[in-house]
Design a protein around this motif. Structure first.
Motif, PDB file in Angstrom:
ATOM      1  N   ALA A 155      -4.723   5.519  10.281  1.00  0.00           N
ATOM      2  CA  ALA A 155      -3.923   6.725  10.507  1.00  0.00           C
ATOM      3  C   ALA A 155      -4.656   7.949   9.972  1.00  0.00           C
ATOM      4  N   ASP A 156      -4.820   8.959  10.842  1.00  0.00           N
ATOM      5  CA  ASP A 156      -5.480  10.214  10.464  1.00  0.00           C
ATOM      6  C   ASP A 156      -6.862   9.947   9.852  1.00  0.00           C
ATOM      7  N   ALA A 157      -7.609   9.060  10.509  1.00  0.00           N
ATOM      8  CA  ALA A 157      -8.889   8.591   9.960  1.00  0.00           C
ATOM      9  C   ALA A 157      -9.877   9.722   9.698  1.00  0.00           C
ATOM     10  N   LEU A 158      -9.940  10.690  10.592  1.00  0.00           N
ATOM     11  CA  LEU A 158     -10.929  11.752  10.430  1.00  0.00           C
ATOM     12  C   LEU A 158     -10.649  12.597   9.190  1.00  0.00           C
ATOM     13  N   THR A 159      -9.373  12.820   8.907  1.00  0.00           N
ATOM     14  CA  THR A 159      -9.023  13.546   7.689  1.00  0.00           C
ATOM     15  C   THR A 159      -9.373  12.726   6.455  1.00  0.00           C
ATOM     16  N   ASP A 191      -1.502   4.351   6.153  1.00  0.00           N
ATOM     17  CA  ASP A 191      -1.136   5.436   5.235  1.00  0.00           C
ATOM     18  C   ASP A 191      -2.407   6.193   4.865  1.00  0.00           C
ATOM     19  N   PRO A 192      -2.580   7.421   5.365  1.00  0.00           N
ATOM     20  CA  PRO A 192      -3.820   8.151   5.087  1.00  0.00           C
ATOM     21  C   PRO A 192      -4.087   8.352   3.601  1.00  0.00           C
ATOM     22  N   ALA A 193      -3.063   8.688   2.832  1.00  0.00           N
ATOM     23  CA  ALA A 193      -3.266   8.902   1.402  1.00  0.00           C
ATOM     24  C   ALA A 193      -3.691   7.612   0.712  1.00  0.00           C
ATOM     25  N   ALA A 194      -3.070   6.506   1.109  1.00  0.00           N
ATOM     26  CA  ALA A 194      -3.443   5.216   0.527  1.00  0.00           C
ATOM     27  C   ALA A 194      -4.842   4.806   0.957  1.00  0.00           C
ATOM     28  N   ALA A 195      -5.204   5.113   2.189  1.00  0.00           N
ATOM     29  CA  ALA A 195      -6.557   4.799   2.655  1.00  0.00           C
ATOM     30  C   ALA A 195      -7.593   5.569   1.842  1.00  0.00           C
ATOM     31  N   LEU A 196      -7.323   6.833   1.572  1.00  0.00           N
ATOM     32  CA  LEU A 196      -8.231   7.635   0.753  1.00  0.00           C
ATOM     33  C   LEU A 196      -8.332   7.057  -0.654  1.00  0.00           C
ATOM     34  N   SER A 197      -7.214   6.687  -1.235  1.00  0.00           N
ATOM     35  CA  SER A 197      -7.226   6.076  -2.566  1.00  0.00           C
ATOM     36  C   SER A 197      -7.996   4.765  -2.563  1.00  0.00           C
ATOM     37  N   THR A 198      -7.907   4.036  -1.465  1.00  0.00           N
ATOM     38  CA  THR A 198      -8.636   2.773  -1.341  1.00  0.00           C
ATOM     39  C   THR A 198     -10.137   3.023  -1.326  1.00  0.00           C
ATOM     40  N   VAL A 199     -10.568   3.999  -0.548  1.00  0.00           N
ATOM     41  CA  VAL A 199     -11.996   4.345  -0.524  1.00  0.00           C
ATOM     42  C   VAL A 199     -12.461   4.732  -1.924  1.00  0.00           C
ATOM     43  N   ARG A 200     -11.698   5.569  -2.569  1.00  0.00           N
ATOM     44  CA  ARG A 200     -12.054   6.032  -3.910  1.00  0.00           C
ATOM     45  C   ARG A 200     -12.173   4.848  -4.880  1.00  0.00           C
ATOM     46  N   THR A 201     -11.208   3.946  -4.822  1.00  0.00           N
ATOM     47  CA  THR A 201     -11.197   2.799  -5.728  1.00  0.00           C
ATOM     48  C   THR A 201     -12.388   1.877  -5.481  1.00  0.00           C
ATOM     49  N   LEU A 202     -12.695   1.622  -4.218  1.00  0.00           N
ATOM     50  CA  LEU A 202     -13.832   0.761  -3.894  1.00  0.00           C
ATOM     51  C   LEU A 202     -15.133   1.328  -4.450  1.00  0.00           C
ATOM     52  N   VAL A 203     -15.305   2.625  -4.306  1.00  0.00           N
ATOM     53  CA  VAL A 203     -16.522   3.269  -4.821  1.00  0.00           C
ATOM     54  C   VAL A 203     -16.537   3.221  -6.344  1.00  0.00           C
ATOM     55  N   GLU A 204     -15.391   3.472  -6.964  1.00  0.00           N
ATOM     56  CA  GLU A 204     -15.306   3.403  -8.422  1.00  0.00           C
ATOM     57  C   GLU A 204     -15.686   2.022  -8.939  1.00  0.00           C
ATOM     58  N   GLU A 205     -15.357   0.992  -8.166  1.00  0.00           N
ATOM     59  CA  GLU A 205     -15.644  -0.382  -8.597  1.00  0.00           C
ATOM     60  C   GLU A 205     -17.077  -0.804  -8.303  1.00  0.00           C
TER      61      GLU A 205
END
Length: 206
Positions: free
Chosen positions: A46-50, A20-34
C-alpha cells in the motif's frame, strides 16, 4: 559496494510487502537497524512509492533500498524517481536499462535465464524458487556457473541455508522473515526473525 557485491557479502535480501504504509516503513527501518543491508519494497505494498521515498530520506543515499514487483518500464520510472536504487522483477521485463540501476530479473527456466541476461539483468531472481527447490538451483549451476542467482519464494531459514550451500549468491526472503510486521504486527518478533536469518546467512544452521 554495489548491489551484487553486497548480496554476495551479506547473502540476504529482505522483501517487504504489506497493507499498512506506516507499518511497512517501520519494517524497513527495523530490518536495517538489525543489520540487513538490502531491502526491497514490493510495489504491491500500500502506497509503496511513498514508503520508498520516506525510507530513502531516513536511510540516506547509500542504502540498498529497492523496488520489487516491477512489471514494466513505467513501474521502473516511478520507483527510481521515488528513490529505489535497484529493481526486482517477477518475470522478464523490457526497457529497464535506461534507468541506470541494478536489476534482479525474475526467471525460472534456462531459456528465461538467457533472456534475462540479454535484457541486462545484473542477477537472476530464481522465481518461484519453491517450484524446483535447492536441487534445481544446483542443477542450474553446471550450465550457468557464473550467473548470480537469488532464489525467492517459500524461502524459510532451512531452505535459505540449503540454497546458499548450493551456490546461491543470496536468498530473497519475504513472509518467513517479515511475517505480519508490514501489516502492523510485532516488530520485536521481526527483530528475532531477522537475527535468525542473519545467522543462517552467515553460515549458522537455523
Amino acid at each position: 559496494m554495489n548491489l551484487v557485491e553486497s548480496l554476495g557479502a551479506h547473502r540476504l535480501l529482505a522483501i517487504v510487502r504489506g497493507k499498512d504504509p506506516a507499518a511497512a516503513l517501520s519494517t524497513v527501518r527495523t530490518l536495517v537497524e538489525e543489520g540487513i543491508s538490502a531491502v526491497e519494497v514490493s510495489l504491491t505494498t500500500a502506497d509503496a512509492l511513498t514508503v520508498i521515498t520516506r525510507a530513502r530520506a531516513e536511510l540516506g543515499p547509500d542504502a540498498l533500498l529497492g523496488a520489487g514487483t516491477v512489471r514494466s518500464a513505467a513501474d521502473a520510472a516511478r520507483a527510481v524517481d521515488a528513490g529505489a536504487s535497484f529493481l526486482v522483477t517477477p518475470a522478464l521485463v523490457e526497457g529497464l536499462e535506461p534507468y541506470g540501476v541494478p536489476v534482479l530479473m525474475g526467471a525460472l527456466t534456462p531459456t528465461e535465464i538467457e533472456a534475462a541476461l540479454a535484457r541486462g539483468a545484473d542477477a537472476i531472481k530464481l522465481f518461484p524458487g519453491s517450484l524446483g527447490g535447492p536441487g534445481y538451483l544446483r542443477a542450474l549451476r553446471d550450465p550457468f556457473p557464473d550467473v548470480p542467482f537469488v532464489p525467492v519464494g517459500g524461502v524459510d531459514a532451512q531452505a535459505a541455508r540449503d540454497y546458499l550451500d548450493r551456490g546461491a549468491l543470496a536468498v530473497g526472503v519475504g513472509s518467513p522473515l517479515v511475517g505480519d510486521a508490514a501489516d502492523g504486527g510485532d516488530l520485536e518478533q521481526l527483530r528475532v526473525r531477522a537475527a535468525e536469518f542473519l545467522k543462517t546467512a552467515a553460515g549458522g544452521r537455523p
